[in-house]
Design a protein around this motif. Structure first.
Motif, PDB file in Angstrom:
ATOM      1  N   PHE A  77       0.757  -1.217   0.057  1.00  0.00           N
ATOM      2  CA  PHE A  77      -0.025  -0.013  -0.029  1.00  0.00           C
ATOM      3  C   PHE A  77       0.898   1.307  -0.096  1.00  0.00           C
ATOM      4  CE2 PHE A  77      -2.461  -3.481   1.863  1.00  0.00           C
ATOM      5  CZ  PHE A  77      -3.493  -3.083   1.384  1.00  0.00           C
ATOM      6  N   VAL A  78       0.487   2.042  -0.763  1.00  0.00           N
ATOM      7  CA  VAL A  78       1.169   3.729  -0.634  1.00  0.00           C
ATOM      8  C   VAL A  78      -0.152   4.547   0.015  1.00  0.00           C
ATOM      9  CG1 VAL A  78       1.969   5.427  -2.075  1.00  0.00           C
ATOM     10  CG2 VAL A  78       2.407   3.315  -2.801  1.00  0.00           C
ATOM     11  N   ILE A  79       0.514   5.123   1.147  1.00  0.00           N
ATOM     12  CA  ILE A  79      -0.304   6.176   1.818  1.00  0.00           C
ATOM     13  C   ILE A  79       0.082   7.429   1.504  1.00  0.00           C
ATOM     14  CG2 ILE A  79      -1.377   6.562   4.029  1.00  0.00           C
ATOM     15  CD1 ILE A  79      -1.565   3.652   3.339  1.00  0.00           C
ATOM     16  N   VAL A  80      -0.987   8.453   1.136  1.00  0.00           N
ATOM     17  CA  VAL A  80      -0.666   9.727   0.430  1.00  0.00           C
ATOM     18  C   VAL A  80      -1.414  10.429   1.712  1.00  0.00           C
ATOM     19  CG1 VAL A  80      -0.627  11.525  -1.184  1.00  0.00           C
ATOM     20  CG2 VAL A  80      -0.381   9.053  -1.788  1.00  0.00           C
ATOM     21  N   SER A  81      -0.504  11.318   2.543  1.00  0.00           N
ATOM     22  CA  SER A  81      -1.096  12.043   3.721  1.00  0.00           C
ATOM     23  C   SER A  81      -0.620  13.398   3.844  1.00  0.00           C
ATOM     24  CB  SER A  81      -0.824  11.114   4.903  1.00  0.00           C
ATOM     25  OG  SER A  81      -1.274  11.796   6.138  1.00  0.00           O
ATOM     26  N   GLY A  82      -1.578  14.324   4.089  1.00  0.00           N
ATOM     27  CA  GLY A  82      -1.140  15.612   4.362  1.00  0.00           C
ATOM     28  C   GLY A  82      -0.997  15.698   5.846  1.00  0.00           C
ATOM     29  N   PRO A 107       3.940  -4.667   3.031  1.00  0.00           N
ATOM     30  CA  PRO A 107       4.514  -3.429   3.323  1.00  0.00           C
ATOM     31  C   PRO A 107       3.829  -2.138   2.881  1.00  0.00           C
ATOM     32  CG  PRO A 107       5.517  -4.142   1.239  1.00  0.00           C
ATOM     33  CD  PRO A 107       4.275  -5.098   1.558  1.00  0.00           C
ATOM     34  N   SER A 108       3.861  -1.202   3.320  1.00  0.00           N
ATOM     35  CA  SER A 108       3.184   0.045   3.212  1.00  0.00           C
ATOM     36  C   SER A 108       4.340   1.214   2.964  1.00  0.00           C
ATOM     37  CB  SER A 108       2.403   0.523   4.445  1.00  0.00           C
ATOM     38  OG  SER A 108       3.126   0.735   5.392  1.00  0.00           O
ATOM     39  N   ALA A 109       4.022   2.241   2.125  1.00  0.00           N
ATOM     40  CA  ALA A 109       4.894   3.279   1.925  1.00  0.00           C
ATOM     41  C   ALA A 109       4.373   4.580   1.885  1.00  0.00           C
ATOM     42  CB  ALA A 109       5.609   3.225   0.473  1.00  0.00           C
ATOM     43  N   ILE A 110       4.987   5.501   2.984  1.00  0.00           N
ATOM     44  CA  ILE A 110       4.192   6.670   3.145  1.00  0.00           C
ATOM     45  C   ILE A 110       4.813   7.920   2.069  1.00  0.00           C
ATOM     46  CG2 ILE A 110       4.193   8.445   5.017  1.00  0.00           C
ATOM     47  CD1 ILE A 110       4.807   6.018   7.106  1.00  0.00           C
ATOM     48  N   VAL A 111       4.077   8.546   1.617  1.00  0.00           N
ATOM     49  CA  VAL A 111       4.226   9.576   1.016  1.00  0.00           C
ATOM     50  C   VAL A 111       3.330  10.935   1.695  1.00  0.00           C
ATOM     51  CG1 VAL A 111       3.927  11.064  -1.298  1.00  0.00           C
ATOM     52  CG2 VAL A 111       4.264   8.654  -1.403  1.00  0.00           C
ATOM     53  N   SER A 112       4.124  11.717   2.155  1.00  0.00           N
ATOM     54  CA  SER A 112       3.697  13.045   3.101  1.00  0.00           C
ATOM     55  C   SER A 112       3.641  14.099   2.266  1.00  0.00           C
ATOM     56  CB  SER A 112       4.205  12.716   4.484  1.00  0.00           C
ATOM     57  OG  SER A 112       5.734  13.260   4.621  1.00  0.00           O
ATOM     58  N   PRO A 138       5.482  -0.006   7.436  1.00  0.00           N
ATOM     59  CA  PRO A 138       6.053   1.006   6.599  1.00  0.00           C
ATOM     60  C   PRO A 138       7.680   0.694   6.028  1.00  0.00           C
ATOM     61  CG  PRO A 138       5.771   1.935   8.610  1.00  0.00           C
ATOM     62  CD  PRO A 138       5.526   0.725   8.780  1.00  0.00           C
ATOM     63  N   ILE A 139       7.951   0.774   4.834  1.00  0.00           N
ATOM     64  CA  ILE A 139       9.203   0.896   4.510  1.00  0.00           C
ATOM     65  C   ILE A 139      10.076   1.909   5.194  1.00  0.00           C
ATOM     66  CG2 ILE A 139       8.725  -0.303   2.387  1.00  0.00           C
ATOM     67  CD1 ILE A 139       9.197   2.390   0.900  1.00  0.00           C
ATOM     68  N   PRO A 140      11.431   1.843   5.063  1.00  0.00           N
ATOM     69  CA  PRO A 140      12.294   2.866   5.922  1.00  0.00           C
ATOM     70  C   PRO A 140      12.133   4.265   5.357  1.00  0.00           C
ATOM     71  CG  PRO A 140      13.526   0.825   5.551  1.00  0.00           C
ATOM     72  CD  PRO A 140      12.149   0.596   4.877  1.00  0.00           C
ATOM     73  N   LYS A 169      13.823   5.991  -6.677  1.00  0.00           N
ATOM     74  CA  LYS A 169      14.478   5.111  -5.384  1.00  0.00           C
ATOM     75  C   LYS A 169      13.475   4.675  -4.394  1.00  0.00           C
ATOM     76  CE  LYS A 169      17.806   5.827  -1.607  1.00  0.00           C
ATOM     77  NZ  LYS A 169      18.273   6.837  -0.719  1.00  0.00           N
ATOM     78  N   PHE A 170      12.409   5.413  -4.155  1.00  0.00           N
ATOM     79  CA  PHE A 170      11.471   5.302  -3.065  1.00  0.00           C
ATOM     80  C   PHE A 170      10.658   3.910  -3.685  1.00  0.00           C
ATOM     81  CE2 PHE A 170       6.727   6.121  -1.948  1.00  0.00           C
ATOM     82  CZ  PHE A 170       6.892   5.931  -0.597  1.00  0.00           C
ATOM     83  N   ALA A 171      10.279   3.841  -4.969  1.00  0.00           N
ATOM     84  CA  ALA A 171       9.464   2.967  -5.684  1.00  0.00           C
ATOM     85  C   ALA A 171      10.339   1.503  -5.789  1.00  0.00           C
ATOM     86  CB  ALA A 171       8.921   3.259  -6.968  1.00  0.00           C
ATOM     87  N   ARG A 172      11.532   1.759  -5.940  1.00  0.00           N
ATOM     88  CA  ARG A 172      12.223   0.503  -5.787  1.00  0.00           C
ATOM     89  C   ARG A 172      12.247  -0.188  -4.487  1.00  0.00           C
ATOM     90  NH1 ARG A 172      17.379   1.423  -7.206  1.00  0.00           N
ATOM     91  NH2 ARG A 172      17.286   3.751  -7.539  1.00  0.00           N
TER      92      ARG A 172
END
Length: 191
Positions: A77-82, A107-112, A138-140, A169-172
């Protein structure tokens, strides 16, 4: 290998700026060959959490059934959060809390993001704790976007020439974790 990464977006504000970022993230993942449905709580109109999906015991509202099917097929999952008052937007927390087992071992990945210079990292720190508790560690790396209102041009392309390189880099990293956990899920889970 194509993977499935639902992109969960958290704002329902009238003049939300992060939707451009969320769309860009989903489109970029699709450009990498992945399935990346954008889950927008403004479009989904989820009820405020009264019962979790599993507590409906087969009688869940259609919107929850649709999301459960998407989440069960996900590799990550990719979480896009303000950042709202140094925290997680309430619509995102509501979106997340309807489910639990559907997230496990993915895994999850955070886009803030934020309107200011910190890029929403205070919300990202809270998300780390929440996502881990939900069973999707979440990934590091966190992909932070400061001054989100200026981050994209009128054509929807990132204004920062380094954006694509940073996101690659984030996506890889996300792909690596998703492939590793997918292989381990195929062998079985701890419980």
């Amino acid at each position: 290998m194509p993977l499935t990464f639902p992109v969960l977006y958290g704002s329902v504000r009238t003049e939300r700026q992060g939707i451009v970022l969320a769309n860009h993230v989903a489109e970029t993942l699709r450009g990498r060959g992945h399935d990346a449905p954008l889950i927008d709580p403004l479009e989904r109109r989820l009820p405020l959490l009264d019962r979790m999906y599993k507590e409906y015991k087969g009688d869940a509202p259609p919107v929850l059934e649709e999301l459960a099917a998407i989440y069960k097929a996900a590799d990550g999952f990719v979480i896009v959060s303000g950042e709202y008052n140094h925290g997680i937007p309430p619509a995102l927390k509501n979106l997340l809390d309807h489910f639990l087992e559907e997230y496990f071992w993915r895994p999850s990945a955070i886009v803030s993001y934020s309107a200011g210079g910190f890029g929403g990292v205070r919300a990202a720190m809270q998300l780390r704790m929440t996502l881990g508790e939900l069973g999707m560690p979440p990934i590091p790396t966190i992909f932070a976007v400061p001054k989100v209102g200026q981050a994209f041009g009128e054509n929807g392309a990132p204004a920062d020439e380094r954006f694509a390189q940073r996101f690659d880099k984030f996506a890889r990293e996300l792909e690596w974790y998703a492939e590793a956990l997918k292989a381990k899920r195929a062998e079985g889970v701890p419980y």
